[in-house]
Design an enzyme around this catalytic site. Structure first.
Site, PDB file in Angstrom:
ATOM      1  N   THR A  84       0.849  -1.193   0.000  1.00 17.73           N
ATOM      2  CA  THR A  84       0.000   0.000   0.000  1.00 17.73           C
ATOM      3  C   THR A  84       0.884   1.242   0.000  1.00 17.73           C
ATOM      4  O   THR A  84       0.687   2.175  -0.788  1.00 17.73           O
ATOM      5  CB  THR A  84      -0.942  -0.001   1.221  1.00 17.73           C
ATOM      6  OG1 THR A  84      -1.780  -1.162   1.144  1.00 17.73           O
ATOM      7  CG2 THR A  84      -1.804   1.249   1.268  1.00 17.73           C
ATOM      8  N   ASN A 165      -5.621  -9.196  -8.210  1.00 18.50           N
ATOM      9  CA  ASN A 165      -5.790  -9.886  -6.930  1.00 18.50           C
ATOM     10  C   ASN A 165      -7.169 -10.535  -6.758  1.00 18.50           C
ATOM     11  O   ASN A 165      -7.367 -11.329  -5.858  1.00 18.50           O
ATOM     12  CB  ASN A 165      -5.541  -8.919  -5.767  1.00 18.50           C
ATOM     13  CG  ASN A 165      -6.293  -7.622  -5.921  1.00 18.50           C
ATOM     14  OD1 ASN A 165      -6.104  -6.882  -6.873  1.00 18.50           O
ATOM     15  ND2 ASN A 165      -7.191  -7.351  -4.984  1.00 18.50           N
ATOM     16  N   GLN A 194       0.767  -9.761  -6.392  1.00 20.17           N
ATOM     17  CA  GLN A 194       0.224 -11.113  -6.557  1.00 20.17           C
ATOM     18  C   GLN A 194       1.045 -11.934  -7.544  1.00 20.17           C
ATOM     19  O   GLN A 194       1.050 -13.167  -7.485  1.00 20.17           O
ATOM     20  CB  GLN A 194      -1.234 -11.045  -7.048  1.00 20.17           C
ATOM     21  CG  GLN A 194      -2.190 -10.378  -6.082  1.00 20.17           C
ATOM     22  CD  GLN A 194      -2.508 -11.226  -4.857  1.00 20.17           C
ATOM     23  OE1 GLN A 194      -2.265 -12.428  -4.826  1.00 20.17           O
ATOM     24  NE2 GLN A 194      -3.049 -10.589  -3.828  1.00 20.17           N
ATOM     25  N   SER A 214       5.085  -6.999  -1.749  1.00 16.08           N
ATOM     26  CA  SER A 214       4.679  -7.093  -0.351  1.00 16.08           C
ATOM     27  C   SER A 214       5.151  -8.416   0.237  1.00 16.08           C
ATOM     28  O   SER A 214       5.109  -9.448  -0.444  1.00 16.08           O
ATOM     29  CB  SER A 214       3.151  -6.996  -0.275  1.00 16.08           C
ATOM     30  OG  SER A 214       2.721  -7.183   1.056  1.00 16.08           O
ATOM     31  N   HIS A 216       3.809 -10.218   2.857  1.00 18.52           N
ATOM     32  CA  HIS A 216       2.832 -11.196   3.360  1.00 18.52           C
ATOM     33  C   HIS A 216       2.033 -11.928   2.297  1.00 18.52           C
ATOM     34  O   HIS A 216       1.244 -12.815   2.618  1.00 18.52           O
ATOM     35  CB  HIS A 216       1.908 -10.553   4.407  1.00 18.52           C
ATOM     36  CG  HIS A 216       0.867  -9.642   3.868  1.00 18.52           C
ATOM     37  ND1 HIS A 216      -0.449 -10.006   3.790  1.00 18.52           N
ATOM     38  CD2 HIS A 216       0.922  -8.381   3.401  1.00 18.52           C
ATOM     39  CE1 HIS A 216      -1.164  -8.990   3.308  1.00 18.52           C
ATOM     40  NE2 HIS A 216      -0.343  -7.998   3.068  1.00 18.52           N
ATOM     41  N   THR A 254      12.927   4.277  11.196  1.00 16.43           N
ATOM     42  CA  THR A 254      13.845   3.178  11.519  1.00 16.43           C
ATOM     43  C   THR A 254      13.423   1.916  10.781  1.00 16.43           C
ATOM     44  O   THR A 254      12.262   1.501  10.879  1.00 16.43           O
ATOM     45  CB  THR A 254      13.852   2.921  13.038  1.00 16.43           C
ATOM     46  OG1 THR A 254      14.240   4.137  13.687  1.00 16.43           O
ATOM     47  CG2 THR A 254      14.813   1.803  13.407  1.00 16.43           C
ATOM     48  N   CYS A 343      -9.371  -7.190   0.206  1.00 17.02           N
ATOM     49  CA  CYS A 343      -8.696  -5.926   0.514  1.00 17.02           C
ATOM     50  C   CYS A 343      -9.688  -4.797   0.671  1.00 17.02           C
ATOM     51  O   CYS A 343      -9.469  -3.863   1.422  1.00 17.02           O
ATOM     52  CB  CYS A 343      -7.697  -5.575  -0.577  1.00 17.02           C
ATOM     53  SG  CYS A 343      -6.370  -6.784  -0.692  1.00 17.02           S
TER      54      CYS A 343
END
Ligand SMILES: *Cc1c(COP(=O)(O)O)cnc(C)c1O
Length: 399
Positions: A84, A165, A194, A214, A216, A254, A343
């Site tokens: 995102t 997706n 994807q 991404s 995950h 960080t 999503c």
């Protein structure tokens, strides 16, 4: 929600479990080597954290073919909090640069993008940019000729996703990349979240300037992602987050070292095992589709019959209340699937399905199955049994 002994997870487009090998790599950076990479010149913990982060950067760059003259260009990878952020950053980063430099104010995207692309485009439109959303065909695929036709002298960005997706359709990236490459001050961004585990993506060969990934969605952790930015465009990108000047000043904050280490390992595994994962999920997906289409008369496929992600099956069950089916009947028996896109936080109908058909029943009765590498044929057969039984039951009630 589950009242069943079964846990058949068929929602891998929403997220995936973290691979044990990824967890093992990450572990020590939480509790033992917990230094801040910014402290690299001060002490051993900082030095180690920095070194591990740079190793992960190499892993990601290598996995997507980010090279010049055979050398991996690790600096082209900017770590983010997820796709995102990467999508927002790529789009805003170019738009803000174009505005500042007095370049053009025209942007191109497609009708079937993820919300993380659609929303920043909407915002930019409200801020005065001109947006063209190219249509897709009945399978959800973008025609490169439409992209070429949409380009004007003022166009600065094309953002077209690699694979969808919801319906899994794969876009002709290389052709779009070649079209973009013919124009000065025009950059090509793709959301490859994807696709990355299943499609061999080479950013150089495909003419990709910017690409979002991404953790995950590829058996890595949540809350970590990356933006690939070709070095010539990276220098131009306006940062979203400013502060301590991390990531060469492009993304302050960080760094999430355990997450970054996990992303590096996950993408390395995804590339190493791509072929076996592709053939495994394809076989299971084809088996599931075979069973549903053999045993249910009215079921129909959404998306491209061939040019689709091997783990994606999106089908419509006309006359079935799929909300009830997914959230009650299947869920209660341990079969976990999705309605359209997981999503989208709202319950509205899918903009992807609306882009490929006018058939309201087909749109409203769509279910998405996203398969994964650890599923077995027995689990798929159990899921198929449950789906077929439940669909037949509701259909008989509706008459
Ligand atoms: C999941 C997803 C995203 C968002 O990624 P996050 O890392 O969860 O922010 C963006 N684009 C596509 C195509 C996705 O499937």
């Amino acid at each position: 929600m589950t009242t069943s002994d079964h846990e058949i997870y068929l929602d891998h487009h929403a997220t995936t479990p973290v691979d044990d090998r990824v967890v093992a790599e990450m572990q020590q950076y939480f509790t033992e080597e917990y230094g801040n990479p910014a402290s690299k010149d001060n002490h051993a913990f900082g030095h180690t954290a920095h070194a591990e982060m740079e190793t992960a950067r190499e892993q990601v760059a290598k996995a997507i073919g980010a090279r010049t003259g055979g050398e991996v260009v690790a600096k082209s990878i900017i770590f983010t909090s997820g796709a995102t952020e990467s999508d927002n950053f790529a789009i805003r980063g170019i738009a803000d640069y174009a505005r500042e430099e007095g370049l053009g104010s025209h942007l191109i995207t497609s009708e079937i993008e993820h919300e993380a692309v659609l929303e920043p485009y909407k915002q930019l439109e409200q801020e005065g940019f001109d947006v063209t959303r190219v249509p897709v065909d009945e399978y959800g695929q973008v025609d490169p000729a439409d992209v070429a036709d949409a380009i004007r002298d003022e166009t600065v960005l094309i953002s077209i996703m690699a694979a969808n997706n919801e319906i899994g359709t794969i876009n002709p990236l290389e052709e779009i990349g070649n079209i973009a490459a013919d124009h000065d001050d025009l950059w090509f961004h793709t959301d490859a979240v994807q696709a990355i585990g299943y499609v061999d993506i080479d950013v150089n060969e495909m003419g990709i300037d910017l690409m979002s990934i991404s953790g995950h969605k590829i058996y890595g952790p949540k809350g970590i992602g990356a933006l690939y930015a070709d070095l010539s465009v990276k220098t131009k990108l306006k940062p979203l987050l400013v502060g301590g000047g991390h990531e060469s000043g492009k993304r302050s904050g960080t760094p999430n070292v355990p997450g970054i280490v996990g992303l590096g390992k996950a993408i390395e595994l995804a590339v190493q095992h791509r072929e076996e994962r592709v053939s495994h999920v394809r076989e299971l997906r084809d088996h599931l589709w075979q069973r549903l289409s053999d045993e249910l008369e009215t079921v129909s496929l959404n998306g491209h019959p061939e040019e689709r992600l091997p783990n994606n099956l999106n089908v419509s069950f006309p006359n079935v209340d799929v909300r009830e089916l997914v959230r009650m009947s299947l869920s209660n028996q341990g079969v976990m699937a999705a309605l359209g896109s997981a999503c989208a936080s709202g319950d509205g109908t899918s903009h992807v399905l609306e882009a490929i058909t006018d058939d309201q029943d087909r749109i409203e009765s769509a279910v998405r199955f996203g398969l994964g590498k650890d599923l077995t044929k027995e689990e798929i057969d159990y899921a198929a049994d449950v789906i077929i039984e439940e669909v037949n039951l509701t259909e008989s009630i509706f008459g």
